[in-house]
Design a protein around this motif. Structure first.
Motif, PDB file in Angstrom:
ATOM      1  N   ARG A 133       3.829   7.639   4.165  1.00 14.54           N
ATOM      2  CA  ARG A 133       3.595   6.714   3.062  1.00 14.54           C
ATOM      3  C   ARG A 133       2.209   6.098   3.168  1.00 14.54           C
ATOM      4  NH1 ARG A 133       7.639   4.322   0.084  1.00 14.54           N
ATOM      5  NH2 ARG A 133       5.870   3.374  -0.970  1.00 14.54           N
ATOM      6  N   ALA A 134       1.830   5.673   4.378  1.00 17.02           N
ATOM      7  CA  ALA A 134       0.531   5.032   4.570  1.00 17.02           C
ATOM      8  C   ALA A 134      -0.605   6.005   4.291  1.00 17.02           C
ATOM      9  CB  ALA A 134       0.430   4.478   5.990  1.00 17.02           C
ATOM     10  N   LEU A 135      -0.443   7.254   4.732  1.00 14.10           N
ATOM     11  CA  LEU A 135      -1.471   8.257   4.480  1.00 14.10           C
ATOM     12  C   LEU A 135      -1.634   8.504   2.984  1.00 14.10           C
ATOM     13  CD1 LEU A 135      -0.781  10.955   7.232  1.00 14.10           C
ATOM     14  CD2 LEU A 135      -2.783   9.475   7.040  1.00 14.10           C
ATOM     15  N   ALA A 136      -0.518   8.614   2.274  1.00  8.55           N
ATOM     16  CA  ALA A 136      -0.580   8.854   0.834  1.00  8.55           C
ATOM     17  C   ALA A 136      -1.296   7.718   0.117  1.00  8.55           C
ATOM     18  CB  ALA A 136       0.829   9.040   0.271  1.00  8.55           C
ATOM     19  N   VAL A 137      -1.014   6.498   0.528  1.00  6.15           N
ATOM     20  CA  VAL A 137      -1.663   5.332  -0.089  1.00  6.15           C
ATOM     21  C   VAL A 137      -3.154   5.339   0.195  1.00  6.15           C
ATOM     22  CG1 VAL A 137      -1.837   2.815  -0.016  1.00  6.15           C
ATOM     23  CG2 VAL A 137       0.412   3.910  -0.111  1.00  6.15           C
ATOM     24  N   ASP A 138      -3.525   5.571   1.455  1.00  7.98           N
ATOM     25  CA  ASP A 138      -4.947   5.570   1.821  1.00  7.98           C
ATOM     26  C   ASP A 138      -5.716   6.667   1.085  1.00  7.98           C
ATOM     27  OD1 ASP A 138      -4.731   3.405   3.482  1.00  7.98           O
ATOM     28  OD2 ASP A 138      -4.702   4.550   5.355  1.00  7.98           O
ATOM     29  N   LEU A 139      -5.143   7.863   1.027  1.00  9.33           N
ATOM     30  CA  LEU A 139      -5.842   8.970   0.383  1.00  9.33           C
ATOM     31  C   LEU A 139      -5.938   8.757  -1.123  1.00  9.33           C
ATOM     32  CD1 LEU A 139      -4.309  11.905   2.441  1.00  9.33           C
ATOM     33  CD2 LEU A 139      -6.589  10.912   2.688  1.00  9.33           C
ATOM     34  N   ARG A 140      -4.929   8.121  -1.704  1.00  9.95           N
ATOM     35  CA  ARG A 140      -4.988   7.811  -3.131  1.00  9.95           C
ATOM     36  C   ARG A 140      -6.102   6.801  -3.414  1.00  9.95           C
ATOM     37  NH1 ARG A 140      -1.859   8.754  -7.369  1.00  9.95           N
ATOM     38  NH2 ARG A 140      -0.281   9.740  -6.071  1.00  9.95           N
ATOM     39  N   LYS A 141      -6.351   5.923  -2.465  1.00  7.20           N
ATOM     40  CA  LYS A 141      -7.417   4.934  -2.627  1.00  7.20           C
ATOM     41  C   LYS A 141      -8.798   5.528  -2.390  1.00  7.20           C
ATOM     42  CE  LYS A 141      -4.738   0.857  -1.207  1.00  7.20           C
ATOM     43  NZ  LYS A 141      -4.570  -0.172  -0.132  1.00  7.20           N
ATOM     44  N   GLY A 142      -8.849   6.768  -1.890  1.00  9.31           N
ATOM     45  CA  GLY A 142     -10.134   7.386  -1.626  1.00  9.31           C
ATOM     46  C   GLY A 142     -10.709   7.069  -0.267  1.00  9.31           C
ATOM     47  N   VAL A 143      -9.865   6.592   0.647  1.00 12.75           N
ATOM     48  CA  VAL A 143     -10.315   6.317   2.014  1.00 12.75           C
ATOM     49  C   VAL A 143     -10.799   7.615   2.649  1.00 12.75           C
ATOM     50  CG1 VAL A 143      -9.547   5.558   4.303  1.00 12.75           C
ATOM     51  CG2 VAL A 143      -8.765   4.346   2.263  1.00 12.75           C
ATOM     52  N   SER A 144     -11.867   7.555   3.410  1.00 19.00           N
ATOM     53  CA  SER A 144     -12.399   8.768   4.028  1.00 19.00           C
ATOM     54  C   SER A 144     -11.392   9.363   5.002  1.00 19.00           C
ATOM     55  CB  SER A 144     -13.704   8.470   4.764  1.00 19.00           C
ATOM     56  OG  SER A 144     -13.454   7.720   5.939  1.00 19.00           O
ATOM     57  N   VAL A 145     -11.518  10.660   5.243  1.00 13.11           N
ATOM     58  CA  VAL A 145     -10.616  11.337   6.174  1.00 13.11           C
ATOM     59  C   VAL A 145     -10.700  10.698   7.554  1.00 13.11           C
ATOM     60  CG1 VAL A 145     -10.135  13.519   7.344  1.00 13.11           C
ATOM     61  CG2 VAL A 145     -10.679  13.514   4.897  1.00 13.11           C
ATOM     62  N   ALA A 146     -11.924  10.402   8.012  1.00 17.66           N
ATOM     63  CA  ALA A 146     -12.090   9.794   9.333  1.00 17.66           C
ATOM     64  C   ALA A 146     -11.407   8.436   9.399  1.00 17.66           C
ATOM     65  CB  ALA A 146     -13.577   9.670   9.658  1.00 17.66           C
ATOM     66  N   ASP A 147     -11.557   7.628   8.352  1.00 15.58           N
ATOM     67  CA  ASP A 147     -10.941   6.299   8.355  1.00 15.58           C
ATOM     68  C   ASP A 147      -9.423   6.395   8.245  1.00 15.58           C
ATOM     69  OD1 ASP A 147     -13.386   5.093   8.619  1.00 15.58           O
ATOM     70  OD2 ASP A 147     -13.587   4.546   6.502  1.00 15.58           O
ATOM     71  N   ALA A 148      -8.936   7.347   7.436  1.00 11.40           N
ATOM     72  CA  ALA A 148      -7.487   7.521   7.316  1.00 11.40           C
ATOM     73  C   ALA A 148      -6.890   7.946   8.654  1.00 11.40           C
ATOM     74  CB  ALA A 148      -7.159   8.548   6.238  1.00 11.40           C
ATOM     75  N   ALA A 149      -7.580   8.849   9.344  1.00 13.28           N
ATOM     76  CA  ALA A 149      -7.107   9.287  10.658  1.00 13.28           C
ATOM     77  C   ALA A 149      -7.108   8.124  11.639  1.00 13.28           C
ATOM     78  CB  ALA A 149      -7.989  10.427  11.174  1.00 13.28           C
TER      79      ALA A 149
END
Length: 233
Positions: A137-153
């Motif tokens: 869920r957290a990953l989906a939210v972050d990626l939807r917001k456009g958070v960078s891959v490095a920051d999401a990881a």
């Protein structure tokens, strides 16, 4: 005719579609959205996996569909298989679940007054007693917001390689592909209500209008103008 409504199940949407009563009608263009669907059609239960490009669904006069669409990441929890096994595929539910169980469920949906709610009960039963994966869920939210891959990881406490593996299991493809598909859908929604294409491109992170147009052609298989004309007609 296509209609949709919110499901009572969190993270799901119910929809119906009826093909026009016109011989040789144009196929329906199903756009990639990162979701997985459970669909009843012609007395069969099918699973539509997450797409990377538009899929064409041939029209059959009067054919009726009922479906439940799961937000990115939820489908694998319902069906018990990693999303990457379903990418760009349409498979009978009986390939994923025991055949006897699927025959019983198919009969229940076929006989139901509201097939959408019957599909929702199937999904709810599959999820009963299980909590959705908070990391997904957290990953989906972050990626939807456009958070960078490095920051999401980093936020998930994963290496980028681990993030890629988790994303493929949950969404069917890597984080950059999911972000691209989410951006595509958001931009199309803006274009559909008449926002100038150049403004859509800028507000959704494209380099320019030409970049937006190329992305639409790559993901939808037709030009932006052609796609909107098809949808309006």
């Amino acid at each position: 005719m296509y209609e949709e409504r919110l499901a009572r199940l969190p993270g799901a949407l119910l929809w119906t579609r009826t093909d026009p009563l016109v011989p040789a009608a144009a196929p329906t263009r199903v756009l990639p959205d990162g979701c997985i669907d459970l669909i009843w059609v012609d007395g069969e239960l099918m699973v539509a996996g997450p797409d990377t490009v538009a899929q064409l669904s041939p029209a059959s006069p009067g054919r009726h569909y009922a479906g439940i669409r799961f937000r990115p990441g939820l489908g694998p929890e319902v069906f018990g298989v990693p999303a990457y096994e379903l990418v760009n595929r349409r498979v009978p539910l009986a390939e994923l679940w025991p055949a006897g169980r699927v025959r019983r469920l198919t009969g229940e949906v076929s006989a139901a007054h509201d097939r959408g709610h019957a599909l929702e009960r199937i999904a709810g039963d599959a999820l009963a007693g299980r909590e959705p994966d908070p990391l997904t869920r957290a990953l989906a939210v972050d990626l939807r917001k456009g958070v960078s891959v490095a920051d999401a990881a980093g936020a998930a406490g994963l290496s980028e390689r681990q993030l890629l593996r988790r994303c493929r299991q949950a969404f069917g493809y890597g984080p950059k592909t999911l972000m691209r598909i989410i951006r595509f859908g958001r931009a199309l929604d803006a274009a559909r209500i008449g926002t100038p294409y150049a403004t859509v491109a800028i507000e959704n992170g494209y380099a320019d209008q030409a970049h937006f147009a190329r992305d639409v052609k790559a993901l939808a298989g037709v030009s932006l103008r052609g796609l909107l004309t098809q949808e309006a007609g």
